[in-house]
Design a protein around this motif. Structure first.
Motif, PDB file in Angstrom:
ATOM      1  N   LYS A  28     -12.164  -2.477  -5.486  1.00  0.00           N
ATOM      2  CA  LYS A  28     -12.829  -2.395  -4.178  1.00  0.00           C
ATOM      3  C   LYS A  28     -14.060  -3.301  -4.205  1.00  0.00           C
ATOM      4  CE  LYS A  28     -14.224   0.936  -0.676  1.00  0.00           C
ATOM      5  NZ  LYS A  28     -14.279   2.365  -0.314  1.00  0.00           N
ATOM      6  N   THR A  35       0.833  -1.210   0.000  1.00  0.00           N
ATOM      7  CA  THR A  35       0.000   0.000   0.000  1.00  0.00           C
ATOM      8  C   THR A  35       0.863   1.253   0.000  1.00  0.00           C
ATOM      9  OG1 THR A  35      -1.748  -1.161   1.205  1.00  0.00           O
ATOM     10  CG2 THR A  35      -1.821   1.245   1.220  1.00  0.00           C
ATOM     11  N   LEU A  46     -10.923  -0.507   1.829  1.00  0.00           N
ATOM     12  CA  LEU A  46      -9.941   0.311   1.108  1.00  0.00           C
ATOM     13  C   LEU A  46     -10.381   1.767   1.106  1.00  0.00           C
ATOM     14  CD1 LEU A  46      -9.074  -1.865  -2.028  1.00  0.00           C
ATOM     15  CD2 LEU A  46      -7.558  -1.327  -0.131  1.00  0.00           C
ATOM     16  N   THR A  51      -6.117   5.060  -1.417  1.00  0.00           N
ATOM     17  CA  THR A  51      -5.504   3.805  -1.866  1.00  0.00           C
ATOM     18  C   THR A  51      -6.106   3.353  -3.192  1.00  0.00           C
ATOM     19  OG1 THR A  51      -5.194   3.157   0.448  1.00  0.00           O
ATOM     20  CG2 THR A  51      -5.001   1.428  -1.204  1.00  0.00           C
TER      21      THR A  51
END
Length: 510
Positions: A486, A9, A493, A497
């Motif tokens: 997502k 990430t 999330l 991100t």
């Protein structure tokens, strides 16, 4: 190299995405660009706004659409946005702020594209009205794909509700039963029909109805035989309703009509969903489809001899008689069968409903597309074959009219130089590879990078003009990509991100 969630990430959000975005901001500072925005809600019920930029990329030497940012509309860190909601003021401020945060010169914005909702495109207090005030001379374009979808959806209301219900009922009958699907395959093989599944008529997908209609007509014989046995043996109400519809000849007539008319919308829609430069052909394509629909139910002399901007598609005094209405070859053939001829009252209703479909679709096209817009008509002169043709100079000896319609793209002291280069272009012997190039952006990029630099200003102006948006399909693609990133299992999330992941994906694709 092994990465887990935290390190992966941080690499994406703090390294890849910032560097890629900085490179993109440098390009935007050195060229004119258009913005396209759309707003949606993800699987975690978070409202986000997608911002896409369209510009001439000197690296790839093409007009490209690139994802810029994903902005959270309701931000917990900014309590005032919660009260404002997805208002035009909030969307406008967040959009401009996303550029100012990276010191992108917003004066380079020349165009704006979005769907036709009042928040985006309303005449007062909308995102577009604020852009017009802030950036005088900006080009505003409603998404042509979205407009065509709305025109077709509105026109479909003219047809009996049972036609759409029939398509849904057929799909629902098979969708959750492996046994029924396996049984139906036997009938498909018996009639030597391709083993295809029935399709679902989606409420939101642009013009998905055509594929549904085509599939049902393809499987008609197998469906008729299957439900003939099914409703009799199992006594199911759902099967009986479908069987009744399959035995109604007018049901098939409506599907024949839809099979003929829907491609006129879906083909045009598919053409404008591309990210390539098609703005120069937009007006020509729209006029062609519009007149083709009008000629199906209106007098030919009226349609061809009246200026297209003043045509009234709802003027019943210009309608042709019901017997002369054109609804496709299959409909014309089917109307001569005994089962149709013996029911003149239902045939009259069928023709009335089909004419109403055509009328409503034309009224909606006329309402949503401005045929009197001089800019969309003039952009055709920048088409490669037209631009280098000597005959074009008879009608357009000067390009002044086009430069005046795009004041944000040229300075007053550049207009004369652009016009001189426009008048000289057909007189110069261009290399053969340039003459054979049909893509407008590639053609003008080759002109731009000629060693002589003879047409640099004209080519720059043409490429800036082709940065203008024609549809909002790029934003829809980004949201489709976000839905894959997502998911239900990754619904925590955060927006930053997700945005960084999309940017990283774009970077890899590039």
């Amino acid at each position: 190299m092994k990465l887990k969630r935290t390190k992966a990430t941080n690499i994406i959000t703090n390294v890849i995405a910032p560097v890629e975005k900085e490179m993109l901001s440098i390009k935007l500072n050195s060229s004119k660009f258009s913005i396209m925005i759309d707003e949606s809600t993800d699987v975690a019920c978070i409202s986000t706004m997608c911002v896409v930029v369209r510009f001439f990329d000197t690296e790839s030497k093409m007009i490209v659409s690139r994802f810029w940012d994903l902005v959270q509309v309701f931000d917990v860190k900014e309590p005032e946005t919660v009260d404002k909601g997805a208002t035009s003021e909030n969307l406008f401020n967040k959009c401009i702020q996303s550029f100012e945060n990276l010191k992108v010169d917003v004066k380079n914005i020349v165009g704006f594209g979005s769907d036709g909702c009042s928040t985006m495109m309303g005449s007062n207090n909308s995102v577009s009205s604020r852009l017009k005030t802030t950036f005088p001379g900006i080009f505003i374009m409603k998404c042509i794909c979205h407009s065509l979808h709305l025109c077709c959806s509105e026109a479909c209301k003219s047809l009996p509700r049972r036609i759409e219900d029939f398509a849904r009922n057929v799909f629902n009958f098979f969708s959750h039963s492996s046994k029924r699907q396996s049984q139906f395959i036997e009938y498909q093989n018996f009639f030597n029909i391709s083993v295809h599944k029935l399709l679902h008529p989606s409420q939101t997908r642009w013009l998905s109805l055509f594929a549904v209609v085509q599939r049902i007509l393809e499987q008609w014989m197998a469906l008729h035989s299957y439900f003939n046995k099914k409703w009799f043996s199992e006594k199911l109400v759902a099967a009986e309703n479908i069987y009744t519809q399959l035995n109604d000849p007018f049901t098939k007539m409506y599907f024949f009509f839809l099979e003929w008319v829907l491609p006129k919308f879906s083909t045009l829609n598919q053409f404008f969903q591309t990210e390539q430069v098609v703005l120069n052909n937009l007006n020509e394509k729209m006029e062609l489809v519009y007149k083709e629909l009008l000629l199906s139910y209106m007098k030919r002399d009226y349609v061809l001899q009246t200026p297209i901007a003043t045509l009234n598609p709802a003027d019943q005094s210009k309608f042709i008689s019901p017997s002369e209405v054109y609804l496709g070859v299959k409909v014309l053939t089917h109307t001569k069968t005994p089962e149709i001829v013996q029911r003149p009252d239902l045939l009259k209703e069928f023709i009335f409903r089909c004419v109403d479909f055509l009328k409503v679709s034309c009224v909606q096209i006329n309402k949503r597309y401005d045929f009197s817009n001089p800019l969309l008509r003039l952009l055709n002169v920048l088409t490669p074959k037209v631009a280098i043709s000597s005959t074009t100079r008879i009608e357009y000896p000067s390009i002044l009219c086009l430069t005046q319609l795009l004041p944000r793209m040229v300075n007053q002291d550049e207009i004369q130089l652009i016009d001189d280069e426009w008048r000289t272009l057909p007189l110069v012997a261009l290399p053969e590879n340039i003459k054979q190039e049909n893509q407008p952006d590639k053609f003008w990029s080759l002109i731009l990078y000629l060693e002589s630099g003879q047409f640099k200003e004209l080519a720059t102006f043409a490429l800036n003009a082709f940065c203008l948006p024609h549809s909002n399909a790029s934003c829809k693609r980004i949201f489709s990509k976000i839905n894959c990133i997502k998911t239900k299992s990754r619904n925590r999330l955060i927006v930053k991100t997700v945005s960084s992941t999309v940017i990283a994906s774009e970077c890899i694709k590039k």
